[in-house]
Motif scaffolding. Structure first.
Motif, mmCIF file in Angstrom:
data_model
loop_
_atom_site.group_PDB
_atom_site.id
_atom_site.type_symbol
_atom_site.label_atom_id
_atom_site.label_comp_id
_atom_site.label_asym_id
_atom_site.label_seq_id
_atom_site.Cartn_x
_atom_site.Cartn_y
_atom_site.Cartn_z
ATOM 1 N N HIS A 104 0.839 -1.196 0.000
ATOM 2 C CA HIS A 104 0.000 0.000 0.000
ATOM 3 C C HIS A 104 0.879 1.254 0.000
ATOM 4 C CE1 HIS A 104 -4.189 -1.112 0.290
ATOM 5 N NE2 HIS A 104 -3.932 -2.024 1.206
ATOM 6 N N LEU A 105 1.782 1.325 0.972
ATOM 7 C CA LEU A 105 2.588 2.542 1.107
ATOM 8 C C LEU A 105 3.468 2.756 -0.114
ATOM 9 C CD1 LEU A 105 3.512 2.118 4.832
ATOM 10 C CD2 LEU A 105 2.155 3.951 3.875
ATOM 11 N N TRP A 148 -3.755 3.524 -6.449
ATOM 12 C CA TRP A 148 -2.548 2.734 -6.252
ATOM 13 C C TRP A 148 -2.821 1.240 -6.112
ATOM 14 C CZ3 TRP A 148 -4.383 5.642 -1.968
ATOM 15 C CH2 TRP A 148 -4.715 4.897 -0.839
ATOM 16 N N ILE A 196 1.276 3.961 -2.944
ATOM 17 C CA ILE A 196 0.725 5.304 -2.718
ATOM 18 C C ILE A 196 1.665 6.322 -3.353
ATOM 19 C CG2 ILE A 196 0.373 7.097 -0.952
ATOM 20 C CD1 ILE A 196 -0.865 5.004 0.820
ATOM 21 N N TYR A 253 -3.780 9.786 -7.577
ATOM 22 C CA TYR A 253 -3.440 9.492 -6.190
ATOM 23 C C TYR A 253 -4.202 8.309 -5.643
ATOM 24 C CZ TYR A 253 -0.561 13.242 -4.546
ATOM 25 O OH TYR A 253 0.481 14.051 -4.310
#
Lengths: 95, 537, 206
Positions: B247-248, B301, B251, B298
């Motif tokens: 996820h990070l 992701w 992102i 944004y």
């Protein structure tokens, strides 16, 4: 060229008052935690933290006296971050 | 300072001379050139790595390298290409050279910070190289550094992570500089909607650089903490969550795709009106589609993670938004085509590259929809299909956009003209080689050829061989194009100030531009694409 | 090309421009910590109970003291701007100096707080910590990373404000040109802002 626009001067008294409000909110946070409101505790703590943030941004960081564009940007940044958190939790909440 | 000869008026290239004057240059055009030379060097190195990987795959089994070497090579190829070449690429080179001129400013808002970010960039690049050759194994976790592998494997991951972190910092500073420049330095009369479209695309890009890069910065630091302090944010053995890393990472890294492609879109948006001698079709839709791409980009992701074990609701959501983000890209394609329609089209090398940009980007975009739909993505995930898709977007899009920009602004930058015939031939090699190289990978991907494998089943022999031949053709084209440009920097015919009859501000000043661009800051009274030069009618 | 208007030639950057640059930089800081807050919220949702036990180990009194210290220092930083705008450089220097003193108090508190954890062998990678439940390892990992990164920002802010103080002394920052002081104060307020969230999220978990 130098910018000779008169910038706004926040008085000492206002700064001191803002500090007093911030300190009372800190005390309030601790009280809320001590009250054990269960699920609401985190929400309350975060809510108070957001109020404190808004106050610091508005007065200490002079956002109140800046051009509107900066206020729009700051608002947008926090909105964007909130959306990212929400979207991440679409995954974790339903898993 | 040397005395200028009367025939050579002072410009940014010769107003000061010597290595030191370049190393301490705060002139935005010089910094742009510093980036250009560094990026070209790294690009060639990583391109050679790509060629070697393709040669390895010309026949099944071990051909010229071992599996471990192959792993290190695709990691290095990815790290260099993504973090050192493509992400800074257009913004740092042509953004720096053109942005202040196009908005009628003498420089960027913070010239010293601009130079500083170049040195941060070089530090990051050197760290990245060092990670390959320092003691231990060169990193082999790919450019994505997925945990838990990257947290456990015994290779120079920490160095590579620090390199990516440092490069990210340089990217943030460049973005910051551009946003402030566009807000504060536009010439009098240049309202937001009188601004040319390349600066607009840089503005959208800069916001992504500014807001997405810190997230990956902290993520990479967490992996470093994981390796050195044994905390385990992402390592399931220690209670962490590897999907959270993804996820990070995405992102940042999905918006980073738009950092790559948006400036390329901006470049071709400048080229189509100039070579059609016709105002750009749909100025406002292009502006707003750039902003929409940056914003919606944004929130998509998760489409890199359909097979990673996300919740069903999450997959549905990300797939939906992925389809939404295709709309602004399509709007741009229609605008470019409509700009050319009915214009006096002049098929010079910049336009050739710009048209092939549309062709390749459209193929890359459509195959992106196949990957964006959950059901079909499960079939082709982690196959050569994905590799082909993102090379069509990144190389076919950003790469060809970069070549287009190079051929478009070359006479402005150097005051000389390259050989047009030579450039056309090199383009032919590049375009042909590109499609031979990557198109077979779509087919092999659907048939099940996994990505990142150094070996394959005999059934893929045909496709792999065609792909390798394509790689060789592409490489010949690359050498041809670069040698043409390098050779004519000193020996080319003197170029006039406005060889393509462009109307944006950079064409209204001498070639090469003087040190501070404008003797008097121009006053802008109309939109950027008004063609009323005598030679057009 | 004889222009004096250009920023390269002027000793001072236009204040609106400089301030916007600083704000944009602060945005990147917000997203830097934002990444950690995402990890925090996901992990807290997963290990609520363990986080509570972990938080009981933290000294909420020191945390609260540091909150007050930072809030007061934020006010003195804001006041120093008022002072320089009113052309009272001596007052400004005194106020910045108090901010620095408070930053020092914050760091001393942190020294004792970390020191206590090390006495208990509670630090990343230690034998004690490895034997904790997974959620508590995670909690302390986040605790050390978040407060550590914040502490790093306190140090950077302290250095920045020291430079500002010296420049006020030398008269380079004065009632006409105070951009650097303004930006230094902005940075310091950000340090405060982050702590406003760290305090309830780390020290006060029920």
């Amino acid at each position: 060229m130098e910018n000779h626009e008169e910038s706004h001067v926040t008085s000492y008294a206002l700064n001191a008052k803002v500090l007093l409000v911030l300190l009372s909110l800190t005390v309030l946070t601790i009280l809320v935690i001590k009250l054990h409101l269960g699920a609401f505790t985190v929400a309350m703590a975060l809510f108070i933290a957001s109020i404190k943030t808004t106050i610091v941004l508005t007065y200490f960081m002079h956002l109140k006296f800046e051009k509107p564009i900066l206020r729009v940007m700051v608002g947008g940044i926090f909105a964007l971050f909130a959306i990212i958190i929400v979207i991440t939790f679409i995954d974790y909440y339903f898993r | 300072m040397n005395n200028p000869s009367p025939t050579a008026p002072l410009n940014y290239l010769n107003h000061k001379t010597g290595l030191w004057s370049w190393m301490t240059a705060t002139d935005h055009k010089r910094i742009g050139l510093l980036y250009l030379y560094s990026i070209t060097t790294f690009f060639l190195a990583a391109a050679v790595l790509g060629l070697l990987m393709k040669i390895e795959k010309v026949a099944p089994g071990e051909t010229i390298m071992t599996a471990q070497t192959y792993n290190a090579m695709f990691s290095l190829h990815g790290i260099i290409m993504i973090f050192i070449v493509v992400i800074p690429g257009l913004a740092a080179v042509f953004g720096n050279i053109c942005l202040p001129i196009m908005i009628g400013a003498k420089d960027v808002a913070f010239p010293k910070l601009n130079l500083f970010s170049y040195y941060v960039y070089i530090t990051g690049a050197i760290l990245g190289l060092y990670s390959q050759f320092a003691n231990g194994h060169s990193p082999d976790a790919g450019w994505t550094f997925y945990v838990p592998y990257s947290a456990e494997v015994n290779s120079n991951i920490i160095l590579a992570l620090m390199a990516a972190f440092t490069l990210g910092f340089a990217s943030i500073l460049t973005g910051l500089n551009f946003i402030v420049t566009i807000h504060r330095m536009r010439a009098p009369g240049m309202t937001w909607f009188r601004m040319p479209l390349f600066p607009w695309s840089l503005y959208a890009t800069a916001w992504i650089q500014l807001l997405a890069t810190p997230v990956v910065g902290i993520t990479l630091l967490m992996v470093v903490a994981e390796r050195t302090l044994h905390v385990g944010f992402f390592d399931p053995k220690l209670g962490g969550d590897p999907v959270l890393y993804q996820h990070l990472f995405w992102i940042y890294s999905h918006p980073a795709v738009y950092v790559m492609i948006l400036p390329a879109m901006g470049v071709v948006t400048e080229i189509f009106p100039t070579f059609s001698q016709k105002p750009v079709f749909g100025y406002l839709p292009i502006v707003f589609s750039s902003l929409a791409i940056a914003l919606v980009g944004y929130f998509v992701w998760g489409h890199h993670m359909y097979t990673s074990g996300m919740s069903i609701e999450s997959r549905w959501f990300f797939s939906f938004l992925t389809f939404i983000v295709a709309i602004p890209s399509a709007i741009k394609v229609f605008n470019w085509l409509s700009t050319m329609y009915g214009g006096s089209v002049d098929l010079k090398p910049p336009l050739l590259y710009a048209i092939s940009f549309i062709f390749l980007f459209t193929i890359g975009g459509f195959t992106g929809l196949i990957l964006g739909a959950v059901a079909t993505d499960v079939q082709v995930h982690n196959t050569d299909f994905v590799v082909a898709h993102f090379h069509y977007i990144i190389f076919g899009g950003m790469g060809f956009g970069f070549f287009a920009a190079m051929h478009y602004w070359y006479p402005k930058i150097y005051g000389r003209m390259y050989n047009i015939r030579w450039a056309n031939i090199a383009w032919g090699f590049l375009f042909t080689g590109f499609n031979f190289l990557y198109f077979p990978m779509f087919i092999m991907g659907i048939q099940g050829m996994p990505r990142r494998y150094y070996d394959y089943d005999p059934q893929f022999q045909m496709g792999q061989t065609i792909s390798t031949i394509g790689a060789v053709i592409l490489f010949i084209g690359l050498i041809g194009m670069i040698s043409n440009l390098v050779y004519h920097v000193r020996r080319g015919a003197i170029a006039p100030a406005n060889p393509w009859h462009g109307v944006t501000l950079e064409w209204q000043i001498p070639s090469p531009p003087p040190h501070e661009n404008f003797d008097d800051i121009p006053v802008i009274t109309r939109g950027p694409y008004v063609f009323d030069n005598p030679h057009t009618k | 090309m004889s222009t004096t208007e250009h920023s390269e030639h002027s000793e001072y950057i236009d204040s609106e421009t400089g301030k916007m640059g600083m704000w944009l930089f602060l945005f990147t800081e917000i997203f830097l910590f934002g990444g950690l807050f995402i990890v925090y919220s996901v992990m807290r949702a997963k290990y609520g109970e363990d986080f509570h036990h972990g938080a009981l180990e933290l000294n909420a009194f020191i945390g609260a003291t540091n909150t007050v210290v930072l809030l007061v220092s934020s006010m003195t930083a804001a006041m120093s701007l008022t002072a320089i705008q009113k052309n009272q450089p001596k007052v400004a220097i005194a106020l910045i100096f108090s901010t620095l003193l408070l930053a020092g108090v914050f760091m001393i508190n942190k020294y004792f707080e970390y020191g206590h954890k090390f006495d208990l062998h509670l630090y990343p990678g230690s034998e004690v910590m490895r034997n904790l439940p997974k959620g508590e390892i995670m909690f302390f990992g986040l605790y050390f990373l978040m407060t550590g990164l914040h502490l790093f920002h306190v140090v950077v802010g302290g250095v920045l404000l020291t430079i500002v103080m010296l420049r006020v002394k030398s008269g380079k920052i004065n009632s006409e040109h105070f951009l650097l002081l303004e930006n230094g104060a902005l940075y310091w307020h950000l340090v405060d802002l982050i702590w406003i969230f760290l305090f309830p999220l780390l020290y006060l978990i029920t």
